[in-house]
Design an enzyme around this catalytic site. Structure first.
Site, mmCIF file in Angstrom:
data_model
loop_
_atom_site.group_PDB
_atom_site.id
_atom_site.type_symbol
_atom_site.label_atom_id
_atom_site.label_comp_id
_atom_site.label_asym_id
_atom_site.label_seq_id
_atom_site.Cartn_x
_atom_site.Cartn_y
_atom_site.Cartn_z
ATOM 1 N N GLU A 286 46.232 35.928 56.868
ATOM 2 C CA GLU A 286 46.220 34.494 56.562
ATOM 3 C C GLU A 286 45.997 33.654 57.813
ATOM 4 O O GLU A 286 45.497 32.546 57.741
ATOM 5 C CB GLU A 286 47.565 34.087 55.920
ATOM 6 C CG GLU A 286 47.416 33.782 54.450
ATOM 7 C CD GLU A 286 48.714 33.322 53.787
ATOM 8 O OE1 GLU A 286 48.812 33.525 52.587
ATOM 9 O OE2 GLU A 286 49.620 32.775 54.443
ATOM 10 N N HIS A 307 46.657 62.404 54.755
ATOM 11 C CA HIS A 307 46.125 63.232 53.669
ATOM 12 C C HIS A 307 45.346 62.392 52.677
ATOM 13 O O HIS A 307 45.067 62.846 51.565
ATOM 14 C CB HIS A 307 47.282 63.972 52.987
ATOM 15 C CG HIS A 307 47.994 64.899 53.927
ATOM 16 N ND1 HIS A 307 47.808 66.268 53.926
ATOM 17 C CD2 HIS A 307 48.853 64.637 54.957
ATOM 18 C CE1 HIS A 307 48.542 66.808 54.886
ATOM 19 N NE2 HIS A 307 49.178 65.844 55.531
ATOM 20 N N LYS A 421 43.798 29.611 42.751
ATOM 21 C CA LYS A 421 44.778 28.849 41.969
ATOM 22 C C LYS A 421 44.074 27.843 41.074
ATOM 23 O O LYS A 421 44.404 27.698 39.902
ATOM 24 C CB LYS A 421 45.737 28.099 42.901
ATOM 25 C CG LYS A 421 46.682 29.000 43.663
ATOM 26 C CD LYS A 421 47.678 28.178 44.446
ATOM 27 C CE LYS A 421 48.408 29.018 45.462
ATOM 28 N NZ LYS A 421 49.158 28.256 46.432
HETATM 29 O O1 PA5 Z 1 52.340 31.805 54.242
HETATM 30 C C1 PA5 Z 1 52.285 31.005 53.327
HETATM 31 O O2 PA5 Z 1 52.306 29.780 53.538
HETATM 32 C C2 PA5 Z 1 52.196 31.463 51.882
HETATM 33 O O3 PA5 Z 1 52.197 32.841 51.774
HETATM 34 C C3 PA5 Z 1 53.382 30.919 51.101
HETATM 35 O O4 PA5 Z 1 54.563 31.405 51.665
HETATM 36 C C4 PA5 Z 1 53.299 31.344 49.645
HETATM 37 O O5 PA5 Z 1 52.096 30.909 49.064
HETATM 38 C C5 PA5 Z 1 54.462 30.774 48.848
HETATM 39 O O6 PA5 Z 1 54.487 29.379 48.945
HETATM 40 P P1 PA5 Z 1 55.766 28.570 48.526
HETATM 41 O O7 PA5 Z 1 56.868 28.945 49.428
HETATM 42 O O8 PA5 Z 1 55.388 27.131 48.654
HETATM 43 O O9 PA5 Z 1 56.078 28.941 47.089
#
Ligand code: PA5
Length: 446
Positions: A286, A307, A421
């Site tokens: 990310e 393996h 989303k």
């Molecule tokens: O790193 C991030 O920002 C994402 O992985 C969020 O943690 C994830 O989408 C969950 O978001 P939220 O805490 O708003 O539900």
């Protein structure tokens, strides 16, 4: 020093002069991070977190963990991405991947809201039957679909089990300090709340209440964890590449990327690292995967995966390097017993510890993969304590920020996660998405 970078398996792939040539880029990235002058600098709360955290909330986390331990057999942690991976990684690393099956005086801990699987949800609901249950709902935005659906389902289960008044005693909410639907819900119902700081993105939040509450419920010392992170912070303040293994790791992965090694494989030899791998993949994927750039973060647990993916790593397309995480002392003393008949011909291993045999597997595989054209860095971790976990988390977070700046991206945003989303909401008929729904349906119809 909890982590030491050993570059013995990089020889022949990266010259010393190449590391020195990264010095300016590394110093610039280090300065941007520590002086908070780079892209995404409003999400750098994690840099000082190990020494500058909310001490009152820390005390409340410990008290809530004690309350949860006394009032339930099962804690369901509801969250996705950065809101669950860190806690799960810590529990498996410091305790065991078999945590729920261990003899212990702490509740079983399960994770929900990290998928939309009907089957997994049903199985968890049935696990809760006849047990006392608490929930820790974790969502910074409060509106993420997966945890919101899970919260509805498990809240419904709680109300059916204990009646509506149970919510304030059995639901613990970790969310934004002031805003969002979860915060409003908690205030209305009288639930105890914990804060996801504004300046920490989800993937950098394991050392906030997001990770610390479930970790404390599992009986892991969050004091030791913060001490480990604080020691790492102190060690990595130094911007001298020669004396900072965190900077070296960031530099080497960029050097290798520039040589066409587009995939980094985090290699471990302990199953307790499996969820740590998942946490690491989110952190790096990310943070760096944007603007059509970034190393692809992959992971394996050897010798299991020797393996399976071992074949590809040895002889497939030459696009990867390895970062081997080696735990020096796992605390285990299991030895291979003698067999009079020597049926399997393995009596040469009699009396040897599995830890020793595993370490020979690691060295043998590293040399074989080197011979197959795969460079490797080794991160040597002392032990698998809470202190080591805190140190390792900070090591990877800092290296990720530095590495992302060297790569030229903003390591602290995640614009790409919104695309699916929008489509999902449109297909599910969310009000306001009518046009998108028609266009998508035309694309997915046969
Ligand atoms: O790193 C991030 O920002 C994402 O992985 C969020 O943690 C994830 O989408 C969950 O978001 P939220 O805490 O708003 O539900």
């Amino acid at each position: 020093m909890a982590i030491k970078l050993n570059d013995r398996f990089l020889g022949g792939f990266v010259g010393e002069h190449e590391l020195s040539a990264m010095d300016d880029a590394v110093k610039a990235a280090h300065s941007k991070l520590w002086n908070k002058t780079g892209l995404g600098n409003d999400f750098l709360g994690w840099v000082d977190l190990p020494v500058d955290y909310d001490k009152d909330e820390f005390v409340r986390i410990k008290a809530a963990a004690e309350k949860i331990k006394k009032s339930c057999d099962v804690l369901i942690v509801i969250g996705i991405g950065g809101s669950y991976l860190g806690a799960r990684a810590a529990i498996e690393f410091c305790k065991s991947p078999y945590y729920n099956n261990l003899k212990k005086d702490t509740p079983d801990i399960y994770f929900a809201g990290c998928n939309i699987s009907a089957q997994a949800t049903e199985e968890l609901l049935s696990i809760c039957e006849g047990k006392d249950v608490c929930l820790n709902v974790i969502s910074k935005s409060g509106t993420t679909t997966e945890p919101a659906i899970a919260f509805r389902i498990f809240r419904d289960m709680l109300v059916k089990k204990y009646g509506p008044d149970c919510i304030k005693d059995r639901v613990f909410i970790t969310t934004d300090r002031k805003k969002g639907t979860l915060k409003a819900f908690a205030d209305e119902m009288g639930c105890e709340t914990f804060v996801v700081p504004d300046d920490c993105g989800g993937r950098y939040s394991v050392l906030t209440a997001v990770g610390l509450l479930p970790i404390a419920v599992a009986g892991i010392s969050i004091d030791d964890m913060m001490a480990g992170a604080a020691a790492a912070r102190e060690a990595f303040k130094d911007c001298d590449l020669a004396n900072n293994d965190c900077l070296k790791y960031a530099a080497y992965r960029n050097i290798l990327h520039n040589k066409g090694k587009k995939t980094e494989i985090l290699v471990d030899y302990e199953p307790c690292m499996t969820m740590m791998n998942e946490w690491w993949k989110q952190l790096y994927g990310e943070s760096e995967g944007k603007d059509n750039k970034g190393l692809f973060p992959a992971s394996v647990v050897f010798t299991t995966d020797l393996h399976s993916l071992g074949q590809y790593i040895q002889e497939g397309e030459r696009l990867m390097f390895e970062t081997i995480l080696s735990i020096k002392d796992t605390g285990s003393t299991v030895v291979v017993p003698n067999d009079e008949a020597n049926v399997d011909g393995l009596n040469f291993l009699t009396g040897k510890t599995l830890e020793f045999i595993n370490s020979m597997a690691y060295k043998g595989a590293a040399v074989a993969h080197n011979d197959g054209g795969v460079p490797a860095m080794v991160l040597e971790l002392d032990t698998r304590t809470a202190y080591d976990f805190g140190y390792m988390v900070y090591f990877f977070e800092m290296a990720c920020g530095i590495s992302g700046y060297i790569l030229g991206v903003n390591p602290f945003n995640q614009p790409g996660v919104e695309a699916y989303k929008k489509n999902m909401f449109a297909l599910l008929g969310k009000p306001g998405y009518e046009d998108a729904k028609a266009a998508l349906e035309a694309r997915i119809s046969e």
